[in-house]
Every structure is written in structure tokens, then in C-alpha cells.
Write a protein that holds these residues in place. Structure first.
Motif, short mmCIF file in Angstrom:
data_model
loop_
_atom_site.label_atom_id
_atom_site.label_comp_id
_atom_site.label_asym_id
_atom_site.label_seq_id
_atom_site.Cartn_x
_atom_site.Cartn_y
_atom_site.Cartn_z
N ARG A 67 0.83 -1.21 0.00
CA ARG A 67 0.00 0.00 0.00
C ARG A 67 0.87 1.26 0.00
N HIS A 68 1.91 1.28 0.81
CA HIS A 68 2.80 2.43 0.85
C HIS A 68 3.42 2.65 -0.53
N ARG A 69 3.86 1.56 -1.16
CA ARG A 69 4.41 1.64 -2.52
C ARG A 69 3.39 2.25 -3.49
N ASP A 70 2.15 1.78 -3.41
CA ASP A 70 1.11 2.27 -4.32
C ASP A 70 0.84 3.76 -4.13
N ILE A 71 0.74 4.18 -2.87
CA ILE A 71 0.50 5.60 -2.59
C ILE A 71 1.66 6.45 -3.08
N MET A 72 2.86 6.01 -2.79
CA MET A 72 4.05 6.79 -3.15
C MET A 72 4.16 6.99 -4.66
N PHE A 73 3.91 5.95 -5.43
CA PHE A 73 4.11 6.07 -6.87
C PHE A 73 2.87 6.55 -7.61
N THR A 74 1.72 6.48 -6.98
CA THR A 74 0.54 7.13 -7.56
C THR A 74 0.74 8.63 -7.59
N ALA A 75 1.45 9.14 -6.59
CA ALA A 75 1.70 10.59 -6.50
C ALA A 75 2.83 11.04 -7.43
N GLU A 76 3.53 10.10 -8.06
CA GLU A 76 4.64 10.44 -8.95
C GLU A 76 4.11 11.03 -10.26
N SER A 77 4.56 12.24 -10.60
CA SER A 77 4.05 12.92 -11.79
C SER A 77 4.63 12.38 -13.09
N ASN A 78 5.83 11.82 -13.03
CA ASN A 78 6.48 11.28 -14.23
C ASN A 78 5.93 9.88 -14.50
N GLU A 79 5.22 9.73 -15.61
CA GLU A 79 4.56 8.45 -15.89
C GLU A 79 5.56 7.31 -16.05
N ASP A 80 6.69 7.59 -16.67
CA ASP A 80 7.69 6.54 -16.89
C ASP A 80 8.24 6.04 -15.56
N ILE A 81 8.49 6.95 -14.63
CA ILE A 81 8.96 6.56 -13.30
C ILE A 81 7.85 5.81 -12.56
N ARG A 82 6.63 6.31 -12.69
CA ARG A 82 5.50 5.70 -12.00
C ARG A 82 5.30 4.24 -12.42
N LYS A 83 5.48 3.96 -13.70
CA LYS A 83 5.28 2.60 -14.21
C LYS A 83 6.37 1.64 -13.75
N GLN A 84 7.48 2.17 -13.27
CA GLN A 84 8.59 1.32 -12.84
C GLN A 84 8.69 1.24 -11.31
N LYS A 85 7.54 1.28 -10.67
CA LYS A 85 7.52 1.15 -9.21
C LYS A 85 7.98 -0.26 -8.82
N PRO A 86 8.43 -0.45 -7.59
CA PRO A 86 8.87 -1.79 -7.16
C PRO A 86 7.77 -2.82 -7.35
N ILE A 87 8.11 -3.95 -7.94
CA ILE A 87 7.09 -4.96 -8.22
C ILE A 87 6.78 -5.78 -6.96
N SER A 88 5.56 -6.27 -6.92
CA SER A 88 5.08 -6.95 -5.71
C SER A 88 5.88 -8.19 -5.37
#
Length: 425
Positions: free
Chosen positions: A244-265
Motif C-alpha cells: 500500500r505504501h508503494r502504491d500511494i508513493m508512486f501514484t503521486a509520482e508525476s512522471n509516468e515513466d517513473i510511476r510505471k517502474q515502481k517496485p514490483i510486488s
């Protein structure tokens, strides 16, 4: 941190993770949907009928670590295995994949829900049908299993400490396999082991050193119509909070490319499970896990002397979950370490706060406003009930209320309250 404050923070995290879990309604809707898919794939005129197709959930759904999406309008991910008990001798991976897809397309509703073909799966996007209220998409992985696999699986899940992961492998379809269109021997297809992984994870969950009255059951989770399992042990709860923390943190990321490369589950879940040391208290468990996760990452060296991280699949040591960290232009590696630093910092700040209001405010940024408000509302309701029967204690130093079992020398008994402005003392 006093024992009282630690117990209070653990209770907050426990309630928070309960609110992040899927509901019984969501669970039952998912089970109905994947059973309906299974019934359609095995109907009398289906080419798959002779091979008794069975549908089983896999992934977070069967290990109890699924979390609600950050946006209530977003989909839950439901990963499903379609097990075939054999196949026609001349069928390749491509044939199996196509036959499953054709059978799905022959159903009017499924045809409308079917997404474009994926690398390994067919995906039904239930939200694309405006007449339905389901909020998930279903990834269906075609596979071929050997004779007696179901009996083997049940026996294996009944003894979580037995290291028999290899026997639980599935032969799956993978469009990127070099023999996708040519090989007819399933033993030479790509091998996946979702149930071996589930068993390994649950063996780590059960390192729990407390008394287990009613633990989450793997055998129940893979039944044709599994009952909803509400209970979770500390490692499962910790993984839910990490995700959940991962999801919240990267949902707030404005750069779509960075957002799509969030740590995988699978990386978060695997490292957390390896780092877990059987802590009973959820606060101890999650702080212990995030302090040790990084040390669970291996380092290897290539032929040129270049060092790189290796996070092995626990049931397939040759597979590196972090294999894309060093791809050209990838920020996956940086994102993982940035996230790990952030959750350590955020949880440290939250547990250092005095007073429930301050703790709640510090958690909202990390886990989401609504779920935190709901969590503290529930805790407040429980506290009022406890105060009414005089089982609460108040810490003058830390500004927190706890139960009698956590009381210490610093606390004073809270008098029963009528909630009309007067105490009963």
C-alpha cells in the motif's frame, strides 16, 4: 518506546491492514466470476472438455496479501491459472493458448470483456462492461499439469515445512519462448511455479512465534469455492502495508515513466518474507522487515567484473526477480531503494508521534486519507466501548489510550463515561 505505545501502534497497523484487505463481497464476486469462466471452458462442446480444465487463483489472492486499489474506481488484479489435465498430442503452447482464447471468445459476454492477447495470459476486463459492477480484471494463465497433480498439491499444502516445491511446477504458455509454436512436449515448455511460491511464502508466514488459533489456509484458498478468510498473520499484514505504501508513493509520482517502474510486488513480498523473523507484534514485524530487506539482496558479478543485484525466486534459484533493474534507461533499481528509504522514514515519524490525532495525520500521506480516517474511527469506537466498561488506561506522558493489558506505571485509569458530559466516578 514504551510497551503501551508499541502495542497501540501495532493495533493501529493491524486495523489499517484489515481495512486494506479485500472485503468478503469482493472475494465472493471474484470466486463467482472465475468459477463461471471455468464452467464455460469445460462445457460439453468445448475443445478443452476432455482435459477437465480447472480454474484456480494464484498470487496475492491465495497468500492473503491482496490490497485495495488506491483509487476506489480502479481494478483489483485477479490472477488465475487454467489447468488442463493433458492436451492433444500435437498441441503446442500456441495451440493451447489459442484454444483457451477461442473458447472465451465464443461466450458473448467474455468476448466483450476480452483484452488483447498478452504474453502469457488472456485478460478479462470486467470494468469494460458498463452493466457490471465488478471492479477487477482477471488474468487467465493457460497451463498443462501432470496426472495426479491435484492430489500432490493438497498433500504438499498440508505440510508447509516440506521442501517439495519442484513437484508443483506448471507448464505454461509463453509467447516469448523460442519453442512457442513448435514444441509439443509440455515438460519442455516454460515452467512456472505459483503454488510452490505460495507454499514457500506461507512457510515463512508460519514462523510466527505466537499461538495460532485460526491461521490462513492455502488448501482452503485453492478450493473451487473457497470461503473468505479474514484472519492474517503478521507477515501477511506487513506485506499488505508495504504494498500500500508503494502504491500511494508512486501514484503521486508525476512522471509516468517513473510511476510505471515502481517496485514490483514479487520483490517486495519475497524480500519481506526472507527478512521476517517470526515477530508476533505487527509493529515489530514491519520495522524488522524494512530494516533487513536490503540485506536479503544478493550481489553477483558478470564475466566483466561488473556487480549486480540478484533477488532469486525462492522456488527457482535461476530466476532473478530484479533482472530488469539494469535495463538501459531503467529506474527500477533507484525506485526500489528510494521507496525503501521512504517507508522507513515515514513509519519512524509516525511511531514517534504523541497523540492519536498526530499519528493519524502522519499516516495519511503514506497510506491514504480515507483508509486512515476509517481506521482511526474504528479504533475510537473500540476505545469508547472500553472506556464505558472501565478497561482503558491513559498515559499522561504520551497522550495515548490503551487497554489494561498494556498498562504501566505511567498510566492512570480512565473513568467510565456516560458520553453526556459526566464521568461515572
Amino acid at each position: 518506546m514504551t510497551d503501551l505505545k508499541k502495542e497501540q501502534f501495532a493495533d493501529i497497523l493491524e486495523t489499517l491492514s484489515e481495512n486494506l484487505s479485500i472485503t468478503e463481497t469482493q472475494h465472493n464476486a471474484a470466486v463467482r466470476s472465475y468459477n463461471a469462466v471455468g464452467n464455460w471452458l469445460s462445457k460439453d462442446d468445448s475443445l478443452l472438455k476432455p482435459f477437465n480444465p480447472e480454474i484456480k487463483p494464484q498470487g496475492s489472492f491465495i497468500i492473503g496479501t491482496t490490497v485495495q486499489p488506491v483509487n476506489p474506481e480502479d481494478d483489483l488484479d485477479l490472477d488465475i491459472v487454467c489447468e488442463l489435465h493433458g492436451k492433444k498430442l500435437h498441441w503446442t503452447q500456441e495451440d493451447v493458448k489459442n484454444v483457451v482464447g477461442e473458447q472465451l471468445r465464443s461466450h458473448m459476454t467474455y468476448e466483450s470483456l476480452l483484452d488483447k492477447e498478452g504474453r502469457r495470459c488472456w485478460t478479462l476486463k470486467y470494468r469494460s462492461d458498463s452493466d457490471r459492477n465488478d471492479k477487477y480484471h482477471m488474468d487467465i494463465l493457460p497451463s498443462v499439469i501432470s496426472q495426479g497433480y491435484q492430489i500432490l498439491l493438497e498433500k504438499s499444502f498440508s505440510n508447509l515445512q516440506k521442501d517439495d516445491y519442484e513437484s508443483l511446477k506448471l507448464s505454461i504458455t509463453d509467447k516469448e519462448s523460442s519453442n512457442y509454436s513448435s514444441e509439443t512436449d509440455p515438460s519442455r515448455w516454460y515452467q512456472s511455479n505459483p503454488f510452490g511460491y505460495a507454499k514457500w511464502f506461507m512457510s515463512r508466514v508460519q514462523m510466527y512465534k505466537g499461538a495460532v488459533l485460526k491461521a490462513f489456509s492455502l488448501n482452503e484458498a485453492v478450493k473451487p469455492t473457497p470461503r473468505y478468510q479474514e484472519n492474517r498473520l503478521p507477515l501477511q499484514r506487513a506485506v499488505q502495508l508495504l504494498k500500500r505504501h508503494r502504491d500511494i508513493m508512486f501514484t503521486a509520482e508525476s512522471n509516468e515513466d517513473i510511476r510505471k517502474q515502481k517496485p514490483i510486488s514479487c520483490i517486495i513480498t519475497t524480500l519481506a518474507a526472507r527478512a521476517y523473523q517470526g515477530e508476533v507484534n505487527l509493529s515489530d514485524a514491519i520495522f524488522g522487515v524494512i530494516s533487513r530487506m536490503e540485506s536479503e539482496i544478493e550481489w553477483k558479478e558478470d564475466h566483466y567484473g561488473n556487480r549486480y543485484e540478484w533477488i532469486s525466486n525462492p522456488v527457482n534459484k535461476a530466476e532473478n526477480f530484479a533482472d530488469r533493474w539494469n535495463d538501459s534507461g531503467s529506474v527500477r533499481r533507484d525506485n526500489f531503494y528510494r521507496w525503501l528509504r521512504q517507508i522507513r522514514e515515514d513509519l519512524d515519524i509516525a511511531r514517534s508521534q504523541n497523540g492519536m490525532h498526530n499519528i493519524a495525520e502522519s499516516l495519511k500521506k503514506s497510506f491514504g486519507n480515507k483508509v486512515v480516517v476509517d481506521t482511526f474511527t474504528q479504533i475510537g469506537d473500540r476505545s469508547r466501548t472500553s472506556t464505558a466498561d472501565q478497561s482503558n488506561y491513559y498515559s499522561k506522558k504520551e497522550g495515548i489510550i490503551g487497554t489494561a493489558s498494556a498498562a504501566s506505571a505511567l498510566i492512570s485509569k480512565v473513568p467510565a463515561h456516560t458520553f453526556h458530559g459526566k464521568s461515572t466516578d
